[in-house]
Design an enzyme around this catalytic site. Sequence first.
Site, PDB file in Angstrom:
ATOM      1  N   ALA A 177      -3.580 -10.314   0.979  1.00 49.86           N
ATOM      2  CA  ALA A 177      -4.180  -9.062   1.450  1.00 49.86           C
ATOM      3  C   ALA A 177      -5.698  -9.186   1.490  1.00 49.86           C
ATOM      4  O   ALA A 177      -6.324  -9.740   0.594  1.00 49.86           O
ATOM      5  CB  ALA A 177      -3.771  -7.907   0.543  1.00 49.86           C
ATOM      6  N   TYR A 196     -17.549 -11.517   7.055  1.00 42.79           N
ATOM      7  CA  TYR A 196     -16.217 -11.894   6.578  1.00 42.79           C
ATOM      8  C   TYR A 196     -16.264 -13.221   5.832  1.00 42.79           C
ATOM      9  O   TYR A 196     -15.742 -13.347   4.721  1.00 42.79           O
ATOM     10  CB  TYR A 196     -15.253 -11.980   7.762  1.00 42.79           C
ATOM     11  CG  TYR A 196     -13.888 -12.523   7.413  1.00 42.79           C
ATOM     12  CD1 TYR A 196     -12.979 -11.757   6.693  1.00 42.79           C
ATOM     13  CD2 TYR A 196     -13.501 -13.808   7.823  1.00 42.79           C
ATOM     14  CE1 TYR A 196     -11.718 -12.256   6.373  1.00 42.79           C
ATOM     15  CE2 TYR A 196     -12.246 -14.302   7.518  1.00 42.79           C
ATOM     16  CZ  TYR A 196     -11.359 -13.528   6.789  1.00 42.79           C
ATOM     17  OH  TYR A 196     -10.122 -14.031   6.472  1.00 42.79           O
ATOM     18  N   ARG A 202       0.826  -1.208   0.000  1.00 41.30           N
ATOM     19  CA  ARG A 202       0.000   0.000   0.000  1.00 41.30           C
ATOM     20  C   ARG A 202       0.858   1.256   0.000  1.00 41.30           C
ATOM     21  O   ARG A 202       0.480   2.289  -0.553  1.00 41.30           O
ATOM     22  CB  ARG A 202      -0.926   0.012   1.224  1.00 41.30           C
ATOM     23  CG  ARG A 202      -2.075  -0.972   1.120  1.00 41.30           C
ATOM     24  CD  ARG A 202      -3.002  -0.852   2.308  1.00 41.30           C
ATOM     25  NE  ARG A 202      -2.331  -1.215   3.555  1.00 41.30           N
ATOM     26  CZ  ARG A 202      -2.883  -1.132   4.756  1.00 41.30           C
ATOM     27  NH1 ARG A 202      -4.116  -0.666   4.870  1.00 41.30           N
ATOM     28  NH2 ARG A 202      -2.230  -1.499   5.830  1.00 41.30           N
ATOM     29  N   SER A 207     -10.626 -18.740   3.976  1.00 40.82           N
ATOM     30  CA  SER A 207     -10.823 -18.970   5.406  1.00 40.82           C
ATOM     31  C   SER A 207     -11.758 -20.148   5.622  1.00 40.82           C
ATOM     32  O   SER A 207     -12.682 -20.372   4.829  1.00 40.82           O
ATOM     33  CB  SER A 207     -11.427 -17.721   6.062  1.00 40.82           C
ATOM     34  OG  SER A 207     -11.871 -18.000   7.382  1.00 40.82           O
TER      35      SER A 207
END
Length: 322
Positions: free
Chosen positions: A76, A147, A40, A121
Amino acid sequence: MNSSPYPQKPLLLTGATGFIGRYLYQEAKAAGWPICAALRQNHALDIQKQIVVGNLTPQTNWSQAIKGIDYVIHLAARVHVMKDKASNPLKEFREINVYGTLNLARQAAQHGVKRFIYLSSIKVNGEKTTPGRPFTADDTSAPQDPYGISKAEAEIQLRQLAAETGLEVVIIRPPLVYGPGVKANFLSMMRWLDKGFPLPLGAIHNRRSLVALPNLVDLIITCLTHPAAANQTFLVSDNEDLSTTDLLRRMSNALGKPAWLLPIPVQWLEFTASLLGKKAVAQRLCSSLQLDIHKTQTLLNWTPPISVDEALQYTARHFRQV
């Protein structure tokens, strides 16, 4: 003649400054991979090549970072937090984890990238398992929070893009990752044990899968070039499921401290946690979440390189040094 088993084109790594990314960068570099880290902003880390791309958004221009790249490891993300203060968390997660990820993958395909590894995940599968029924990589997705939903939607979009473009996509779903530099609840438990606090967690008989940072990173690097990894989804763990009570005892042993664990019944813990507004915390401490990694082991001929106790010792040594 170059004898390196790895391609000379560098791999692109996002999230290189994070908990997983820092360790992955060092391990991949040590293994001979030339690496370009997409950041970033400029960072003082010892990174041989870094390109500043700004924030991960659906509009990010990746052309300079992707040029000449054959492999992308995408770590990321907007990560899960316990008390999300966003007015619309799902919208915020989708903006980065779905649309931002798809933008990167689409540009990667356009620039001829061969393989795209996406760290997802286990929350895509769900939040807990029942006895004898661990999650598998081929289960129907059942995410329960914003999420997890964003990660599941990103997986769907990536698979569709792979089918349309020929980009090889590899999806890896880890459970809780621990190791040197771990934060959040795992670090809190280490601090409590190190200070000798008595904990009411001595009678929990659940089963939970965890993954040590070195084991996760080893699998990610394996998936870069393994031919059988293309367009597959893998679950990963240490291949030894622990109860919360057993984890705390073994963590105490790694720290060289006695574990003061009070055998409070689970029902009492859950009732008290509900009164204190900590129901979600109690669920993670008391419920089971098991992963079946048979597909990962069989298809890739992969075995976690270090044991739970080795990983806890490694984590404890780092904890002592900071």
